[in-house]
Design an enzyme around this catalytic site. Sequence first.
Site, PDB file in Angstrom:
ATOM      1  N   GLU A 167    -107.210  10.532 -19.343  1.00 34.83           N
ATOM      2  CA  GLU A 167    -106.996  11.642 -19.954  1.00 34.83           C
ATOM      3  C   GLU A 167    -105.611  12.088 -19.605  1.00 34.83           C
ATOM      4  O   GLU A 167    -105.104  12.403 -18.747  1.00 34.83           O
ATOM      5  CB  GLU A 167    -108.065  12.809 -20.017  1.00 34.83           C
ATOM      6  CG  GLU A 167    -107.798  13.838 -20.736  1.00 34.83           C
ATOM      7  CD  GLU A 167    -107.522  13.624 -22.310  1.00 34.83           C
ATOM      8  OE1 GLU A 167    -108.343  12.802 -22.984  1.00 34.83           O
ATOM      9  OE2 GLU A 167    -106.404  14.005 -22.867  1.00 34.83           O
ATOM     10  N   ASN A 227     -98.395  10.986 -14.530  1.00 31.02           N
ATOM     11  CA  ASN A 227     -98.259  12.481 -14.021  1.00 31.02           C
ATOM     12  C   ASN A 227     -97.237  12.470 -12.720  1.00 31.02           C
ATOM     13  O   ASN A 227     -96.421  13.275 -12.626  1.00 31.02           O
ATOM     14  CB  ASN A 227     -99.665  12.736 -13.081  1.00 31.02           C
ATOM     15  CG  ASN A 227    -100.884  13.282 -13.881  1.00 31.02           C
ATOM     16  OD1 ASN A 227    -100.372  13.186 -15.268  1.00 31.02           O
ATOM     17  ND2 ASN A 227    -101.812  13.500 -13.267  1.00 31.02           N
ATOM     18  N   LEU A 270     -87.193   1.781 -21.084  1.00 27.29           N
ATOM     19  CA  LEU A 270     -87.048   1.678 -19.747  1.00 27.29           C
ATOM     20  C   LEU A 270     -87.683   0.184 -19.404  1.00 27.29           C
ATOM     21  O   LEU A 270     -88.875   0.065 -19.455  1.00 27.29           O
ATOM     22  CB  LEU A 270     -87.653   2.768 -19.101  1.00 27.29           C
ATOM     23  CG  LEU A 270     -86.537   4.276 -18.904  1.00 27.29           C
ATOM     24  CD1 LEU A 270     -87.379   5.143 -18.046  1.00 27.29           C
ATOM     25  CD2 LEU A 270     -85.251   3.789 -18.135  1.00 27.29           C
ATOM     26  N   LYS A 271     -86.624  -0.618 -18.767  1.00 24.72           N
ATOM     27  CA  LYS A 271     -87.282  -1.774 -18.398  1.00 24.72           C
ATOM     28  C   LYS A 271     -86.866  -1.978 -16.705  1.00 24.72           C
ATOM     29  O   LYS A 271     -85.818  -1.647 -16.406  1.00 24.72           O
ATOM     30  CB  LYS A 271     -86.553  -2.966 -19.081  1.00 24.72           C
ATOM     31  CG  LYS A 271     -87.208  -2.970 -20.315  1.00 24.72           C
ATOM     32  CD  LYS A 271     -86.977  -4.303 -21.089  1.00 24.72           C
ATOM     33  CE  LYS A 271     -87.808  -4.272 -22.472  1.00 24.72           C
ATOM     34  NZ  LYS A 271     -87.251  -3.303 -23.246  1.00 24.72           N
ATOM     35  N   GLY A 277     -76.462  -1.440 -11.337  1.00 32.40           N
ATOM     36  CA  GLY A 277     -75.327  -1.716 -10.833  1.00 32.40           C
ATOM     37  C   GLY A 277     -74.045  -1.099 -11.727  1.00 32.40           C
ATOM     38  O   GLY A 277     -74.459  -0.060 -12.412  1.00 32.40           O
ATOM     39  N   CYS A 280     -70.443   2.949 -12.932  1.00 36.28           N
ATOM     40  CA  CYS A 280     -70.708   4.142 -12.866  1.00 36.28           C
ATOM     41  C   CYS A 280     -72.081   4.589 -11.978  1.00 36.28           C
ATOM     42  O   CYS A 280     -71.637   5.627 -11.205  1.00 36.28           O
ATOM     43  CB  CYS A 280     -70.931   4.813 -14.192  1.00 36.28           C
ATOM     44  SG  CYS A 280     -69.428   4.474 -15.421  1.00 36.28           S
ATOM     45  N   LYS A 283     -71.558   4.469  -8.057  1.00 36.14           N
ATOM     46  CA  LYS A 283     -70.508   5.163  -7.398  1.00 36.14           C
ATOM     47  C   LYS A 283     -70.940   6.986  -7.714  1.00 36.14           C
ATOM     48  O   LYS A 283     -70.617   7.700  -6.788  1.00 36.14           O
ATOM     49  CB  LYS A 283     -69.291   4.997  -7.742  1.00 36.14           C
ATOM     50  CG  LYS A 283     -68.591   5.691  -9.172  1.00 36.14           C
ATOM     51  CD  LYS A 283     -67.447   5.285  -9.439  1.00 36.14           C
ATOM     52  CE  LYS A 283     -66.718   5.854 -10.951  1.00 36.14           C
ATOM     53  NZ  LYS A 283     -67.022   7.164 -11.130  1.00 36.14           N
ATOM     54  N   ARG A 348     -68.940  -5.630 -11.755  1.00 36.58           N
ATOM     55  CA  ARG A 348     -68.915  -4.692 -10.459  1.00 36.58           C
ATOM     56  C   ARG A 348     -70.179  -3.982 -10.206  1.00 36.58           C
ATOM     57  O   ARG A 348     -70.911  -3.763 -11.110  1.00 36.58           O
ATOM     58  CB  ARG A 348     -68.122  -3.122 -11.068  1.00 36.58           C
ATOM     59  CG  ARG A 348     -66.629  -3.457 -10.884  1.00 36.58           C
ATOM     60  CD  ARG A 348     -65.640  -2.202 -11.345  1.00 36.58           C
ATOM     61  NE  ARG A 348     -65.740  -2.020 -12.781  1.00 36.58           N
ATOM     62  CZ  ARG A 348     -65.289  -1.049 -13.169  1.00 36.58           C
ATOM     63  NH1 ARG A 348     -64.494  -0.174 -12.546  1.00 36.58           N
ATOM     64  NH2 ARG A 348     -65.337  -0.962 -14.606  1.00 36.58           N
TER      65      ARG A 348
END
Length: 451
Positions: A167, A227, A270-271, A277, A280, A283, A348
């Site tokens: 739930e 959660n 999202l995977k 890497g 951006c 660093k 990079r």
Amino acid sequence: MKKTVLFLGILLWYHALPATHIAIIGCGYVGLTCCAVLAHQGNSITCIDTDSHKIELLTTATLPFYEPGLQERLFDVQTQSFVSYSTRMADAVAADIYYICVPTPINPDGSCNCSYLYQAYDTILKTIPSHTVKIVCIKSTVPPGTMDNLAARTPNHLLVDLVYNPEFMREGSALNDMQTRNPIVIGGESCDAIAQIKTVLQNALPTIKDVIITNWKTAELIKYSWNSFSALRITYVNELANICRTIGADITLVTRALGCSEKLLPTADLKPGPGYGGSCLPKDTRAFAQVLNNHGFLETLVHQTIRSNEQHKKQLLQAIETILSSRQDIKTVTLLGLAFKPNTDDIRNAIALDIIPLLTQYALSINAYDPKAMLHMYTQFPHVSYCATAYDAAKHSDLIIVLTEWDEFKALDLAHIAQICKTKHLIDTRNIFAPIDLKTFGFDYITMGSV
Ligand code: NAD
């Protein structure tokens, strides 16, 4: 007169629906919200709770706690006629489905205390007849493995199908969440039981379109991940508020802008991968950690994220090393993808920069293919054989490692690759191949947590 006829009409209509007899064990926030939703749809509900005071209140149409809209819904004329309350499990013996909604608090050591759940389940087992199939559906939040434990407690002579249906409602908006906002997740081992729970829920929650059918462990993990994801996001915003206060920035606008990031990277997209890497994220997270350090925030989610990413990369390299040291027959390794992500030639902080030196250390032949990044990689690693196509790279290979999820890799003919490679070992760090296909074509494979 008109009103009575209308009411009788509604009752007859409800009774005409294929009603299910459901027992709800645990009359708390989850149990009673669930009861209100299922009874309103015409299912016959018996609510059981060990707390006799609670049952007394409920039988006199009093909600034992405050939850917006629930008192009205639970005790409206339609719903009330389908619900009874008791402290005795024996009063629910006719139920087809038992929904367990009891508490699962934490033990002093932080682990989940499943004793109320086991107690409720054991009482059901003692009550149900041995010749009838019963579905026991767990709604309490439990750690992965709990459904297996329940299955192990079930005596052989009882016909129990166990289902996990976590739930997601929140107190304060429980009815609305359950009816309109949350997904339906059903984890089970029996197709019949899954189908029955799905029918009951879809009849009661017609507007919910997100239905996820899976096994017990995935369903159990979905609830904990859900959660923890909420907790993680709240914690991140709190940490950002601290740094805003310290440097004089405005958290309201920071979170407003963060909300827009959902458009670029929707949570549903999202995977997992080999670790972030590129030019951006590595660093900027490090530089932000430095800013946080300078203001005395030494242990934040940003610091932990950097460490976790490093750890994740290390684990992948260790997994590759384990294969290489245990399989002396691996002589040629194929790398599919060299750029840090698809649709760029940027290498990079690409994971390939860590993997090529490792393979070189083991004196292996390395074939590589990337649609755009080979020239950049050649300047650093001229000893690698750069190939014209993915198939050329896979030819006579003993181990294929997918590092970048280029679209052309997703379209590769696995059957053909299985024929041209020498040994069918494959590591898919981007989950571009379905495990079922890898199995079908005889690959010995590692993916990033897909089954
Ligand atoms: P709650 O404390 O409000 O209610 C639980 C009820 O179960 C109590 O009335 C208690 O007397 C009863 N109970 C305990 N043992 C029993 C037994 N053996 N037989 C019959 N009744 C028994 O709990 P809740 O907030 O409804 O939470 C239930 C579960 O759902 C928990 O695992 C919780 O983590 C999960 N959950 C809660 C929420 C929430 O917002 N409250 C949301 C999603 C999931």
